[in-house]
Design an enzyme around this catalytic site. Sequence first.
Site, PDB file in Angstrom:
ATOM      1  N   ALA A 242       0.842  -1.195   0.000  1.00  0.00           N
ATOM      2  CA  ALA A 242       0.000   0.000   0.000  1.00  0.00           C
ATOM      3  C   ALA A 242       0.870   1.235   0.000  1.00  0.00           C
ATOM      4  O   ALA A 242       2.073   1.171   0.274  1.00  0.00           O
ATOM      5  CB  ALA A 242      -0.917  -0.012   1.230  1.00  0.00           C
ATOM      6  N   LYS A 243       0.205   2.374  -0.303  1.00  0.00           N
ATOM      7  CA  LYS A 243       0.976   3.616  -0.401  1.00  0.00           C
ATOM      8  C   LYS A 243       1.698   3.956   0.897  1.00  0.00           C
ATOM      9  O   LYS A 243       2.710   4.613   0.910  1.00  0.00           O
ATOM     10  CB  LYS A 243       0.054   4.766  -0.787  1.00  0.00           C
ATOM     11  CG  LYS A 243      -0.250   4.739  -2.266  1.00  0.00           C
ATOM     12  CD  LYS A 243      -1.151   5.855  -2.701  1.00  0.00           C
ATOM     13  CE  LYS A 243      -1.448   5.679  -4.181  1.00  0.00           C
ATOM     14  NZ  LYS A 243      -2.569   6.415  -4.669  1.00  0.00           N
ATOM     15  N   ARG A 244       1.144   3.491   2.006  1.00  0.00           N
ATOM     16  CA  ARG A 244       1.773   3.843   3.288  1.00  0.00           C
ATOM     17  C   ARG A 244       3.054   3.039   3.565  1.00  0.00           C
ATOM     18  O   ARG A 244       3.821   3.397   4.439  1.00  0.00           O
ATOM     19  CB  ARG A 244       0.778   3.691   4.446  1.00  0.00           C
ATOM     20  CG  ARG A 244       0.217   2.310   4.559  1.00  0.00           C
ATOM     21  CD  ARG A 244      -0.852   2.187   5.625  1.00  0.00           C
ATOM     22  NE  ARG A 244      -1.389   0.852   5.579  1.00  0.00           N
ATOM     23  CZ  ARG A 244      -2.336   0.449   4.741  1.00  0.00           C
ATOM     24  NH1 ARG A 244      -2.874   1.301   3.896  1.00  0.00           N
ATOM     25  NH2 ARG A 244      -2.746  -0.795   4.730  1.00  0.00           N
TER      26      ARG A 244
END
Length: 271
Positions: A242-244
């Site tokens: 994920a982007k995180r």
Amino acid sequence: MSIVTRFAPSPTGYLHLGHAFSAWMAWKRADIFRLRLEDIDTTRCRPEYADAILEDLRWLGLDWDGEVRVQSQHFPEYARALEKLQARGLLYPCFCTRAEIARAQSAPHGVEGLYPGTCRTLPPEVRAARIASGAPYALRLDVAAARRCVGELRFFEENTGWLEAKPERLGDVVLARKDTPSSYHLCVVHDDALQGITHVIRGEDLRDATHIHVLLQALLGLRTPIYAHHRLLTDSSGKRLAKRDKAATLREMRAAGTKPQAILQQFEASA
Ligand code: GLU
């Protein structure tokens, strides 16, 4: 026939390995590869992420054809598509808050993830009064009514074959909000047609959305492309990237000395 594919990231963060894999899957199949920035949610998208995505794709060697389509520059086009649906009586205003929807979904007959239809049957005079009072609302697609207009629909999914479209899977999706006068679902079908995309190659997390997209294409008189939904890259524990996950961004990998060839080899092995 030339194969026209696209990569359509939303610039809400740096490009991570999962996205880059999706871009590569579409790029390697393409005779013509289009790039589109899906930045209609101006509250979450940032120009610096958009610039970084283009730079990271170039670094990886994924070159695209023609101009980059930037959705935030085309709101009037999406508004016209929305008006077509509205003119056919297929949209209704929804005044529900997120909390109200969550409560209705957890009620005995509610379905998690699906809009419970609370505002679909509001009497016209109640709707009018609420709009007049300035209450914020979204516009939802009445999927059952839309289905009655177009009947049975099907689409071709690579590696699977012909599938019957079941737009009910996502329910009455939001097609416009006050702060975002258009939605992902509407813009994506509009632009896939506009950019002449013959093959939509994207992650399997969007498979359910395809069923709504096929319905919208039929309603708007747009051609349905061929679809392919690839598996998602995961980290070593099997969790979806994920982007995180900062370590999985191309920026971080590049800063740590990873070479594009190493990433492309990993993609080949995962495809
Ligand atoms: N903009 C979407 C995303 O970044 C992708 C849309 C699509 O491929 O249809 O998740």
